[in-house]
Design an enzyme around this catalytic site. Structure first.
Site, PDB file in Angstrom:
ATOM      1  N   THR A  14      17.568 -24.565  19.913  1.00  0.00           N
ATOM      2  CA  THR A  14      17.847 -24.982  21.071  1.00  0.00           C
ATOM      3  C   THR A  14      17.901 -23.723  22.096  1.00  0.00           C
ATOM      4  O   THR A  14      18.561 -22.552  21.604  1.00  0.00           O
ATOM      5  CB  THR A  14      18.777 -25.833  21.523  1.00  0.00           C
ATOM      6  N   ASP A  15      17.411 -23.874  23.353  1.00  0.00           N
ATOM      7  CA  ASP A  15      17.514 -22.651  24.327  1.00  0.00           C
ATOM      8  C   ASP A  15      19.109 -22.711  24.735  1.00  0.00           C
ATOM      9  O   ASP A  15      19.809 -21.733  25.494  1.00  0.00           O
ATOM     10  CB  ASP A  15      16.657 -22.974  25.582  1.00  0.00           C
ATOM     11  N   GLU A  16      19.912 -23.740  24.433  1.00  0.00           N
ATOM     12  CA  GLU A  16      21.418 -24.055  24.933  1.00  0.00           C
ATOM     13  C   GLU A  16      22.254 -22.750  24.209  1.00  0.00           C
ATOM     14  O   GLU A  16      23.311 -22.568  24.824  1.00  0.00           O
ATOM     15  CB  GLU A  16      21.810 -25.366  24.818  1.00  0.00           C
TER      16      GLU A  16
ATOM     17  N   TYR B  38      28.156 -28.944  21.462  1.00  0.00           N
ATOM     18  CA  TYR B  38      26.969 -29.025  20.722  1.00  0.00           C
ATOM     19  C   TYR B  38      26.127 -27.725  20.700  1.00  0.00           C
ATOM     20  O   TYR B  38      25.911 -27.253  19.627  1.00  0.00           O
ATOM     21  CB  TYR B  38      26.050 -29.675  21.789  1.00  0.00           C
TER      22      TYR B  38
ATOM     23  N   LYS C 281      25.076 -25.480  17.370  1.00  0.00           N
ATOM     24  CA  LYS C 281      23.656 -24.998  17.054  1.00  0.00           C
ATOM     25  C   LYS C 281      23.821 -23.566  17.000  1.00  0.00           C
ATOM     26  O   LYS C 281      22.938 -23.026  16.027  1.00  0.00           O
ATOM     27  CB  LYS C 281      22.751 -25.412  18.061  1.00  0.00           C
TER      28      LYS C 281
HETATM   29  P1  NAD Z   1      17.615 -36.611  17.743  1.00  0.00           P
HETATM   30  O1  NAD Z   1      18.935 -36.960  17.910  1.00  0.00           O
HETATM   31  O2  NAD Z   1      16.800 -37.653  18.445  1.00  0.00           O
HETATM   32  O3  NAD Z   1      17.459 -36.777  15.958  1.00  0.00           O
HETATM   33  C1  NAD Z   1      18.065 -36.276  15.045  1.00  0.00           C
HETATM   34  C2  NAD Z   1      17.856 -36.918  13.942  1.00  0.00           C
HETATM   35  O4  NAD Z   1      18.643 -36.259  12.719  1.00  0.00           O
HETATM   36  C3  NAD Z   1      18.045 -38.470  13.693  1.00  0.00           C
HETATM   37  O5  NAD Z   1      16.948 -38.983  13.217  1.00  0.00           O
HETATM   38  C4  NAD Z   1      19.250 -38.520  12.881  1.00  0.00           C
HETATM   39  O6  NAD Z   1      19.463 -39.615  12.140  1.00  0.00           O
HETATM   40  C5  NAD Z   1      19.169 -37.164  11.903  1.00  0.00           C
HETATM   41  N1  NAD Z   1      20.343 -36.715  11.628  1.00  0.00           N
HETATM   42  C6  NAD Z   1      21.471 -36.469  12.193  1.00  0.00           C
HETATM   43  N2  NAD Z   1      22.520 -36.071  11.234  1.00  0.00           N
HETATM   44  C7  NAD Z   1      22.093 -35.973   9.959  1.00  0.00           C
HETATM   45  C8  NAD Z   1      22.406 -35.443   8.843  1.00  0.00           C
HETATM   46  N3  NAD Z   1      23.619 -35.281   8.785  1.00  0.00           N
HETATM   47  N4  NAD Z   1      21.657 -35.631   7.782  1.00  0.00           N
HETATM   48  C9  NAD Z   1      20.328 -36.051   7.991  1.00  0.00           C
HETATM   49  N5  NAD Z   1      19.760 -36.598   9.127  1.00  0.00           N
HETATM   50  C10 NAD Z   1      20.657 -36.545  10.091  1.00  0.00           C
HETATM   51  O7  NAD Z   1      17.393 -35.085  18.006  1.00  0.00           O
HETATM   52  P2  NAD Z   1      16.150 -34.558  18.588  1.00  0.00           P
HETATM   53  O8  NAD Z   1      16.207 -34.564  20.046  1.00  0.00           O
HETATM   54  O9  NAD Z   1      15.167 -34.923  18.036  1.00  0.00           O
HETATM   55  O10 NAD Z   1      16.335 -32.955  18.215  1.00  0.00           O
HETATM   56  C11 NAD Z   1      15.865 -32.476  16.811  1.00  0.00           C
HETATM   57  C12 NAD Z   1      16.248 -31.193  16.866  1.00  0.00           C
HETATM   58  O11 NAD Z   1      15.554 -30.155  17.842  1.00  0.00           O
HETATM   59  C13 NAD Z   1      17.723 -30.897  16.813  1.00  0.00           C
HETATM   60  O12 NAD Z   1      17.979 -29.806  15.831  1.00  0.00           O
HETATM   61  C14 NAD Z   1      17.959 -30.303  18.199  1.00  0.00           C
HETATM   62  O13 NAD Z   1      19.199 -29.481  18.091  1.00  0.00           O
HETATM   63  C15 NAD Z   1      16.522 -29.464  18.608  1.00  0.00           C
HETATM   64  N6  NAD Z   1      16.265 -29.513  19.881  1.00  0.00           N
HETATM   65  C16 NAD Z   1      16.175 -30.548  20.726  1.00  0.00           C
HETATM   66  C17 NAD Z   1      15.858 -30.490  22.042  1.00  0.00           C
HETATM   67  C18 NAD Z   1      15.581 -31.608  22.953  1.00  0.00           C
HETATM   68  O14 NAD Z   1      15.263 -31.342  23.955  1.00  0.00           O
HETATM   69  N7  NAD Z   1      15.588 -33.002  22.381  1.00  0.00           N
HETATM   70  C19 NAD Z   1      15.421 -29.126  22.428  1.00  0.00           C
HETATM   71  C20 NAD Z   1      15.205 -28.102  21.432  1.00  0.00           C
HETATM   72  C21 NAD Z   1      15.974 -28.228  20.435  1.00  0.00           C
HETATM   73  O1  DAU Z   2      17.630 -27.256  26.377  1.00  0.00           O
HETATM   74  C1  DAU Z   2      17.615 -28.241  25.121  1.00  0.00           C
HETATM   75  C2  DAU Z   2      18.471 -29.285  25.117  1.00  0.00           C
HETATM   76  O2  DAU Z   2      18.171 -30.329  25.966  1.00  0.00           O
HETATM   77  C3  DAU Z   2      18.624 -29.820  23.609  1.00  0.00           C
HETATM   78  O3  DAU Z   2      19.147 -28.963  22.750  1.00  0.00           O
HETATM   79  C4  DAU Z   2      19.565 -31.089  23.533  1.00  0.00           C
HETATM   80  O4  DAU Z   2      19.604 -31.541  22.241  1.00  0.00           O
HETATM   81  C5  DAU Z   2      19.043 -32.120  24.293  1.00  0.00           C
HETATM   82  O5  DAU Z   2      19.993 -33.220  24.460  1.00  0.00           O
HETATM   83  C6  DAU Z   2      18.804 -31.487  25.820  1.00  0.00           C
HETATM   84  O6  DAU Z   2      20.204 -31.108  26.409  1.00  0.00           O
HETATM   85  P1  DAU Z   2      20.473 -31.746  28.079  1.00  0.00           P
HETATM   86  O7  DAU Z   2      21.998 -31.671  28.010  1.00  0.00           O
HETATM   87  O8  DAU Z   2      19.877 -30.669  28.814  1.00  0.00           O
HETATM   88  O9  DAU Z   2      19.685 -32.900  28.255  1.00  0.00           O
HETATM   89  P2  DAU Z   2      19.867 -34.368  28.803  1.00  0.00           P
HETATM   90  O10 DAU Z   2      18.865 -35.255  28.846  1.00  0.00           O
HETATM   91  O11 DAU Z   2      21.548 -34.838  28.303  1.00  0.00           O
HETATM   92  O12 DAU Z   2      20.414 -33.932  30.210  1.00  0.00           O
HETATM   93  C7  DAU Z   2      19.559 -33.180  31.081  1.00  0.00           C
HETATM   94  C8  DAU Z   2      20.171 -32.805  32.558  1.00  0.00           C
HETATM   95  O13 DAU Z   2      20.501 -33.985  33.032  1.00  0.00           O
HETATM   96  C9  DAU Z   2      21.366 -31.988  32.182  1.00  0.00           C
HETATM   97  O14 DAU Z   2      21.556 -31.203  33.468  1.00  0.00           O
HETATM   98  C10 DAU Z   2      22.497 -33.165  32.416  1.00  0.00           C
HETATM   99  C11 DAU Z   2      21.862 -34.365  33.545  1.00  0.00           C
HETATM  100  N1  DAU Z   2      22.006 -35.416  33.305  1.00  0.00           N
HETATM  101  C12 DAU Z   2      22.159 -36.026  32.133  1.00  0.00           C
HETATM  102  C13 DAU Z   2      22.113 -37.596  31.843  1.00  0.00           C
HETATM  103  C14 DAU Z   2      22.290 -38.225  30.666  1.00  0.00           C
HETATM  104  C15 DAU Z   2      22.453 -36.666  34.413  1.00  0.00           C
HETATM  105  O15 DAU Z   2      22.355 -35.983  35.681  1.00  0.00           O
HETATM  106  N2  DAU Z   2      22.639 -37.883  34.505  1.00  0.00           N
HETATM  107  C16 DAU Z   2      22.711 -38.207  33.131  1.00  0.00           C
HETATM  108  O16 DAU Z   2      22.995 -39.730  32.864  1.00  0.00           O
END
Ligand code: NAD
Ligand code: DAU
Length: 352
Positions: free
Chosen positions: A132-134, A158, A162
């Site tokens: 992730t970019d975080e 989180y 990561k």
């Molecule tokens: P998600 O939470 O939707 O899915 C995670 C999946 O991993 C789920 O199916 C869960 O059951 C599985 N899982 C969790 N713990 C596990 C374990 N111990 N063993 C096996 N499986 C397990 O997450 P996502 O949003 O699909 O993100 C996927 C990946 O991409 C993550 O590594 C996250 O850090 C990264 N990522 C997410 C975003 C985003 O915006 N969602 C952006 C950048 C990177």
């Molecule tokens: O940047 C990549 C990341 O983006 C991934 O690594 C994470 O897995 C993914 O969950 C996401 O993280 P964020 O914290 O940015 O996503 P989220 O959707 O939780 O929140 C997006 C923005 O909106 C953040 O600034 C928090 C805000 N927010 C979120 C929720 C759930 C609100 O204002 N209200 C809300 O109820």
């Protein structure tokens, strides 16, 4: 074949569906099925011999060792993680367990398998870690976007977990020579996104007549990428990325949260107007800010574009419209994921 972890989650699920839509190379999909994993996402693969699902933890080194020996994949793509920042604040333990200890065990199982492969297969093997970019921390308004050589400055449990996993992956390359690739992507959105995250939460709350919770002043900035563009970037990095390198993935779509929410409201006003004729923005409610809330993320994806020729296909405007339409059309999927434990999380996080 390839082995994907976390392939029942949001991005992993989209990745598996896209992979098998474009190739006949089989996928072993290993997922623990936590609250975020959902096999309904993969319903269209029922009976498809190219998809082998295994319910397991990435921390189960013994089982993964057996799976690798049995199926001999040419690559492992690691999506599995705990992914929600708010949950990491209320309960960081699982994040350390899966994202740090789990990744370590997965790396060790993969290293054992890879180290005894015949030379040609050993050279061709890849371990792609999805991050992730975080991990880069938070930007001020006028700072340049994150590049691959930015320092790691993670701020939440989180992002710290990561960051730790990225460091392990890097070390397994540097010390043992494991051919790893790491991608650091910005915020994804699109189909099958679990509705604890901002975009799907807002769509579903709007339709249910509930408040649309904006943390703090709503001026935090995220850089949004349509999930299928993230999947195409991962496929490209797997195909042509250089082992040991990291690649930033982003869509050049920086938006303040409040603008994202207002855009969703405007699309819903067109596609599914409220029964009382009033606009959905009336449901916006400012709530207490997230502790330690990062102000701005922005990704500089120049390296991926220049070296590997990748570009996103969607703009935010096209991707968000498709996404809202998908949620309107996918009520069965929504019903299944918003039962039981989801309701408990919502009442814990947002109160009554
Ligand atoms: P998600 O939470 O939707 O899915 C995670 C999946 O991993 C789920 O199916 C869960 O059951 C599985 N899982 C969790 N713990 C596990 C374990 N111990 N063993 C096996 N499986 C397990 O997450 P996502 O949003 O699909 O993100 C996927 C990946 O991409 C993550 O590594 C996250 O850090 C990264 N990522 C997410 C975003 C985003 O915006 N969602 C952006 C950048 C990177
Ligand atoms: O940047 C990549 C990341 O983006 C991934 O690594 C994470 O897995 C993914 O969950 C996401 O993280 P964020 O914290 O940015 O996503 P989220 O959707 O939780 O929140 C997006 C923005 O909106 C953040 O600034 C928090 C805000 N927010 C979120 C929720 C759930 C609100 O204002 N209200 C809300 O109820």
């Amino acid at each position: 074949m390839i082995l994907v972890t976390g392939g029942a989650g949001f991005i992993g699920g989209n990745f598996v569906l896209d992979w098998l839509a474009q190739s006949d190379e089989p996928v072993i999909n290993l997922d623990k099925l936590t609250y975020a994993g959902n096999l309904d996402t993969l319903n269209s693969l029922d009976g498809d011999a190219r998809h082998i699902f295994v319910r397991a933890d990435i921390g189960d080194r013994e089982l993964i060792t057996k799976l690798l020996a049995e199926h001999q994949p040419r690559a492992v793509i690691n999506f599995a993680a705990e992914s929600h920042v708010d949950r990491s604040i209320s309960g960081p333990g699982e994040f350390i367990q899966t994202n740090v200890v789990g990744t370590f065990n997965l790396l060790e199982a993969v290293r054992g398998y890879w180290s005894v492969l015949p030379a040609e297969q050993k050279d061709a093997f890849r371990f792609l870690h999805v991050s992730t970019d975080e991990v880069y921390g938070s930007l001020e308004l006028n700072d340049p976007a994150f590049r691959e050589d930015n320092n790691y400055e993670p701020n939440s449990p989180y992002s710290a977990s990561k960051a730790a996993s990225d460091h392990l992956v890097r070390a397994w390359h540097h010390t043992y020579g494991l051919p790893v690739l790491t991608t650091n992507c910005s915020n994804n959105y699109g189909p099958y996104h679990f509705p604890e995250k901002l975009i799907p939460l807002v769509i579903l709350n709007a339709l249910a007549g509930k408040p649309l919770p904006i943390y703090g002043d709503g001026m935090q900035i995220r850089d949004w990428l349509y999930v299928k563009d993230h999947c195409s970037a991962i496929r490209r990095v797997l195909e042509a990325g250089k082992p040991g390198e990291t690649y930033n993935v982003g869509g050049w779509n920086e938006k303040p949260n409040i603008d994202v929410v207002k855009t969703i409201c405007a699309i819903l006003d067109q596609l599914k107007p409220r029964a009382d004729g009033k606009p959905y923005v009336e449901q916006i409610t400012y709530v207490t800010d997230r502790p330690g809330h990062d102000r701005r993320y922005a990704i500089d994806a120049t390296k991926l574009e220049r070296e590997l020729g990748w570009k996103p296909a969607e703009t935010f405007e096209t991707g968000i419209r498709k996404t809202v339409q998908w949620y309107l059309d996918s009520q069965d999927w929504v019903q299944n994921v918003t039962s039981g434990s989801y309701r408990e999380w919502v009442s814990k996080q947002y109160g009554a």
